[in-house]
Design a protein around this motif. Structure first.
Motif, mmCIF file in Angstrom:
data_model
loop_
_atom_site.group_PDB
_atom_site.id
_atom_site.type_symbol
_atom_site.label_atom_id
_atom_site.label_comp_id
_atom_site.label_asym_id
_atom_site.label_seq_id
_atom_site.Cartn_x
_atom_site.Cartn_y
_atom_site.Cartn_z
ATOM 1 N N SER A 268 -4.435 3.029 -7.979
ATOM 2 C CA SER A 268 -3.886 2.050 -8.923
ATOM 3 C C SER A 268 -4.927 1.685 -9.979
ATOM 4 O O SER A 268 -6.105 1.514 -9.666
ATOM 5 C CB SER A 268 -3.467 0.774 -8.183
ATOM 6 N N SER B 162 -8.441 2.217 -4.148
ATOM 7 C CA SER B 162 -8.340 3.430 -3.323
ATOM 8 C C SER B 162 -6.942 4.034 -3.357
ATOM 9 O O SER B 162 -6.754 5.205 -3.019
ATOM 10 C CB SER B 162 -8.734 3.117 -1.872
ATOM 11 N N TRP B 163 -5.943 3.256 -3.737
ATOM 12 C CA TRP B 163 -4.576 3.766 -3.854
ATOM 13 C C TRP B 163 -4.396 4.609 -5.109
ATOM 14 O O TRP B 163 -3.342 5.219 -5.306
ATOM 15 C CB TRP B 163 -3.565 2.624 -3.897
ATOM 16 N N TYR C 138 3.488 1.998 -1.399
ATOM 17 C CA TYR C 138 4.180 2.227 -2.666
ATOM 18 C C TYR C 138 3.222 2.622 -3.791
ATOM 19 O O TYR C 138 3.658 3.021 -4.864
ATOM 20 C CB TYR C 138 4.986 0.988 -3.058
ATOM 21 N N LYS C 139 1.919 2.474 -3.546
ATOM 22 C CA LYS C 139 0.898 2.876 -4.508
ATOM 23 C C LYS C 139 1.289 2.531 -5.959
ATOM 24 O O LYS C 139 1.461 3.439 -6.806
ATOM 25 C CB LYS C 139 0.608 4.364 -4.385
ATOM 26 N N ALA D 237 0.803 -1.226 0.000
ATOM 27 C CA ALA D 237 0.000 0.000 0.000
ATOM 28 C C ALA D 237 0.840 1.282 0.000
ATOM 29 O O ALA D 237 0.523 2.228 -0.744
ATOM 30 C CB ALA D 237 -0.963 0.000 1.180
ATOM 31 N N GLU E 59 1.307 1.908 -9.761
ATOM 32 C CA GLU E 59 0.443 2.541 -10.760
ATOM 33 C C GLU E 59 -0.555 1.550 -11.357
ATOM 34 O O GLU E 59 -1.686 1.927 -11.691
ATOM 35 C CB GLU E 59 1.290 3.160 -11.881
#
Length: 365
Positions: free
Chosen positions: A150, A147-148, A125-126, A123, A128
């Motif tokens: 991604s 929600s990140w 590092y989110k 999480a 892409e």
């Protein structure tokens, strides 16, 4: 959506995804592809949480390009000792031949499905892009990933699977044709008769869902990439073509098998594809690889093979002993049908070559 919006989906300069290939690559290959504008992918299904983070850190240290993390979403069945013993009966002659003792334990469950514990680690590092194979995680976990920020893409091997994924909110569909190397992403059916060649599947999915579609399977040169995009793909996913590249971790035995199979295909009037087949004997799920002794003698699709991933246990023991003797008799030599696409060049060269006749002009933006 046809061939639009690959940049919005992938965040890359080129409409190409380097397919995640567990066992034959790490962040080195992903970095090399990312640095020339493709989407680099790290296969996480066989890595520990610590290993996943190490790979992410290595990638982030080398480039600020977008990253794709790939996970399995299979249902992990309970270990079945009877099924394991039944499978062992078929393999006894090989254990005897190699002179090794069998371990009938639960090994092979290293292929773990995506879960909240893994999400906890990645999480911060989110990433892409997150891609899923064998379906999707549950609704709560999928919402957490989205929600990140991604983008979520997932493999579909039928129009029904593409519709299922679309209804659950993915951002893009990977249309995985039957030519693709490695594991089939099929998850709504186990019937191999449902599996189509990439071109036919791509047309069905591109017409059937209102999402960007990525073509995967048998793409090994710029002409195939252009053809896929002309048929409605916004991008292509390429894996096997990278197997001989400098940055791949493909073993020497695997590389030799690819080179031998490619030469055999060139000399055959039937064309490429005759040296690979779908098999369940190495993991318990259908996957495409180069035909070797185990597939020939046991049958590529053997009903005795335990459920995924438990078939791996016994075959891994035979593989280790055989490879120690310099043989790939029991090795899963994953490779797509288009074997001649594999070239001994750098991953950067391969990526750019794949895009030679498919420039990122307005048609693909």
């Amino acid at each position: 959506m046809g061939n639009k919006h690959f940049k919005a989906l992938l965040g890359t300069e080129l409409p190409i995804i380097q397919a995640p290939m567990a066992g034959v690559q790490d962040s080195k290959l992903a970095i090399a592809v990312a640095k020339v504008g493709g989407l680099g992918s790290i296969p996480c299904g066989m890595l520990s949480k610590a290993q996943i983070i190490d790979e992410i850190k290595a990638f982030r240290a080398a480039t600020n390009a977008p990253l794709n993390l790939n996970f399995f979403c299979h249902q992990l069945p309970p270990f079945d000792p009877k099924a394991q013993a039944h499978w062992h009966e078929a393999l006894i002659p090989y254990f005897d031949e190699l002179g090794i003792e069998v371990d009938l334990g639960q090994g092979g469950a290293s292929r773990m499905p995506f879960n909240h514990a893994i999400a906890d680690e990645i999480a911060p590092y989110k990433p892409e892009v997150i891609s899923f194979h064998f379906g999707l995680p549950d609704t709560e976990l999928l919402a957490r990933v989205k929600s990140w920020g991604s983008k979520v893409i997932a493999s579909a091997t039928t129009l029904a699977e593409a519709e299922y994924l679309t209804a659950r909110g993915v951002d893009g569909i990977i249309a995985q044709g039957i030519e693709a190397g490695g594991h089939r992403g099929m998850f709504l059916s186990e019937d191999l008769n449902t599996q189509l060649e990439m071109a036919s599947l791509l047309i069905q999915i591109a017409k059937g869902v209102d999402l960007p579609v990525i073509a995967a399977g048998g793409i090994g040169d710029s002409h195939a990439a252009r053809a896929a995009m002309d048929q409605g793909a916004c991008a292509v996913q390429v894996g096997s073509a990278y197997l001989l590249c400098d940055e791949a971790n493909t073993s020497s035995l695997h590389r030799v098998a690819i080179e031998h199979a490619a030469k055999a295909d060139v000399s055959r009037a039937h064309g490429a594809g005759d040296r690979t087949a779908l098999t369940n004997i190495f993991s318990g799920r259908p996957a495409r690889g180069i035909v070797n002794r185990a597939m020939t003698e046991l049958g590529s699709m053997n009903p005795r093979a335990p459920a995924f991933p438990y078939a791996t246990n016994l075959m891994a023991q035979l593989r280790k002993a055989s490879e120690a003797l310099g043989r790939s008799d029991f090795s899963p030599l994953w490779c797509g049908a288009n074997i001649t696409a594999c070239r001994k060049i750098s991953a950067a060269e391969m990526t750019l070559a794949l895009m030679e006749s498919a420039p990122h002009d307005n048609k693909y933006e």
